[in-house]
Motif scaffolding. Structure first.
Motif, short mmCIF file in Angstrom:
data_model
loop_
_atom_site.label_atom_id
_atom_site.label_comp_id
_atom_site.label_asym_id
_atom_site.label_seq_id
_atom_site.Cartn_x
_atom_site.Cartn_y
_atom_site.Cartn_z
N LEU A 33 34.90 41.57 46.08
CA LEU A 33 36.05 40.66 45.98
C LEU A 33 35.77 39.52 45.01
CD1 LEU A 33 37.07 40.53 49.75
CD2 LEU A 33 38.24 41.74 47.89
N ALA A 34 34.58 38.93 45.10
CA ALA A 34 34.23 37.83 44.19
C ALA A 34 34.22 38.31 42.74
CB ALA A 34 32.87 37.25 44.57
N CYS A 35 33.64 39.48 42.51
CA CYS A 35 33.59 40.02 41.15
C CYS A 35 34.99 40.33 40.60
CB CYS A 35 32.73 41.28 41.11
SG CYS A 35 30.96 40.98 41.28
N SER A 36 35.84 40.90 41.43
CA SER A 36 37.21 41.19 40.98
C SER A 36 37.96 39.91 40.64
CB SER A 36 37.97 41.96 42.07
OG SER A 36 37.45 43.25 42.20
N ALA A 37 37.82 38.91 41.49
CA ALA A 37 38.49 37.62 41.26
C ALA A 37 37.93 36.95 40.00
CB ALA A 37 38.34 36.72 42.47
N CYS A 38 36.62 37.04 39.81
CA CYS A 38 35.98 36.42 38.65
C CYS A 38 36.45 37.10 37.36
CB CYS A 38 34.46 36.48 38.78
SG CYS A 38 33.58 35.59 37.48
N ALA A 39 36.46 38.42 37.35
CA ALA A 39 36.92 39.14 36.16
C ALA A 39 38.35 38.76 35.81
CB ALA A 39 36.81 40.65 36.37
N ASP A 40 39.21 38.66 36.82
CA ASP A 40 40.60 38.31 36.58
C ASP A 40 40.72 36.87 36.07
OD1 ASP A 40 43.45 39.22 36.85
OD2 ASP A 40 43.51 37.40 38.09
N SER A 41 39.94 35.98 36.65
CA SER A 41 39.94 34.59 36.20
C SER A 41 39.46 34.49 34.76
CB SER A 41 39.06 33.75 37.12
OG SER A 41 39.09 32.39 36.75
N ASP A 42 38.41 35.25 34.43
CA ASP A 42 37.89 35.24 33.07
C ASP A 42 38.91 35.77 32.07
OD1 ASP A 42 35.49 34.22 33.97
OD2 ASP A 42 34.42 36.13 33.87
N LEU A 43 39.73 36.72 32.49
CA LEU A 43 40.78 37.25 31.61
C LEU A 43 41.76 36.15 31.22
CD1 LEU A 43 41.55 40.73 33.18
CD2 LEU A 43 40.69 40.29 30.87
N GLY A 44 41.98 35.20 32.13
CA GLY A 44 42.90 34.10 31.86
C GLY A 44 42.30 33.03 30.98
N ARG A 45 41.03 33.09 30.73
CA ARG A 45 40.36 32.13 29.85
C ARG A 45 40.34 32.73 28.45
NH1 ARG A 45 38.44 28.84 33.83
NH2 ARG A 45 37.92 29.87 35.77
N THR A 52 31.78 40.37 28.02
CA THR A 52 30.59 40.88 28.70
C THR A 52 30.65 40.55 30.18
OG1 THR A 52 29.28 40.72 26.69
CG2 THR A 52 28.07 40.86 28.77
N CYS A 53 31.04 39.34 30.49
CA CYS A 53 31.14 38.92 31.89
C CYS A 53 32.21 39.74 32.63
CB CYS A 53 31.45 37.43 31.95
SG CYS A 53 31.29 36.73 33.62
N ILE A 54 33.33 39.94 31.98
CA ILE A 54 34.41 40.72 32.59
C ILE A 54 33.96 42.14 32.88
CG2 ILE A 54 36.70 41.72 32.17
CD1 ILE A 54 37.28 39.08 30.52
N ARG A 55 33.26 42.74 31.93
CA ARG A 55 32.76 44.10 32.12
C ARG A 55 31.73 44.16 33.25
NH1 ARG A 55 32.72 44.23 26.20
NH2 ARG A 55 34.52 45.47 25.58
N GLN A 56 30.80 43.22 33.25
CA GLN A 56 29.78 43.19 34.32
C GLN A 56 30.45 43.03 35.68
OE1 GLN A 56 26.36 43.47 34.38
NE2 GLN A 56 26.22 43.86 32.20
N CYS A 57 31.39 42.11 35.77
CA CYS A 57 32.07 41.87 37.05
C CYS A 57 32.87 43.09 37.50
CB CYS A 57 32.98 40.65 36.95
SG CYS A 57 32.11 39.07 36.90
N THR A 58 33.54 43.74 36.56
CA THR A 58 34.33 44.92 36.90
C THR A 58 33.43 46.06 37.37
OG1 THR A 58 36.03 44.27 35.31
CG2 THR A 58 36.03 46.56 36.02
#
Length: 130
Positions: A33-45, A52-58
């Protein structure tokens, strides 16, 4: 009813360490859940800067989800589950390292969830190998 209650009622409950199994399953789901939320948040930045962070989190969210689901079905089925749990721990370590490079709240929280999952997975494997 909590997962721990369901596991405690499992017909094969003598084949696993209830506390460690529950801890690892819960940590894996929380990490997913944390990784999914982080990836989505990073997409908004700045998605390109955070690629790289989005891929790792996903990737981490995916392996943590399947690991949590597998651990919630603890009937004996050989040793393959240990490889999955070890892969989950390794992916969590990579994701925690990547998220640790960023100051955003989502990345700090994700890194913490990844480290907790990594530790819980490693502990579950250690207990199983005794």
């Amino acid at each position: 009813m909590a997962l721990a209650d369901i596991l405690a009622d499992h017909p094969d409950k003598e084949t696993f360490d209830l506390a460690e199994l529950n801890r690892a399953a819960q940590a894996a789901m929380a990490c997913a859940l944390a990784c999914s939320a982080c990836a989505d948040s990073d997409l908004g930045r700045d998605a390109s800067a955070m690629a790289t962070c989005i891929r790792q989190c996903t990737d981490c969210a995916d392996i943590c989800t399947i690991t949590a689901k597998m651990l919630a079905r603890p009937a004996p089925r050989g040793d393959a589950w240990q490889k999955l749990v070890a892969a989950c721990a390794a992916m969590c370590a990579q994701c925690a390292e990547e998220c640790g490079n960023h100051d955003d709240l989502c990345c700090r929280e994700c890194a913490a969830a990844c480290r907790e999952c990594q530790q819980a997975c490693q502990q579950l494997i250690a207990v199983a190998q005794r």
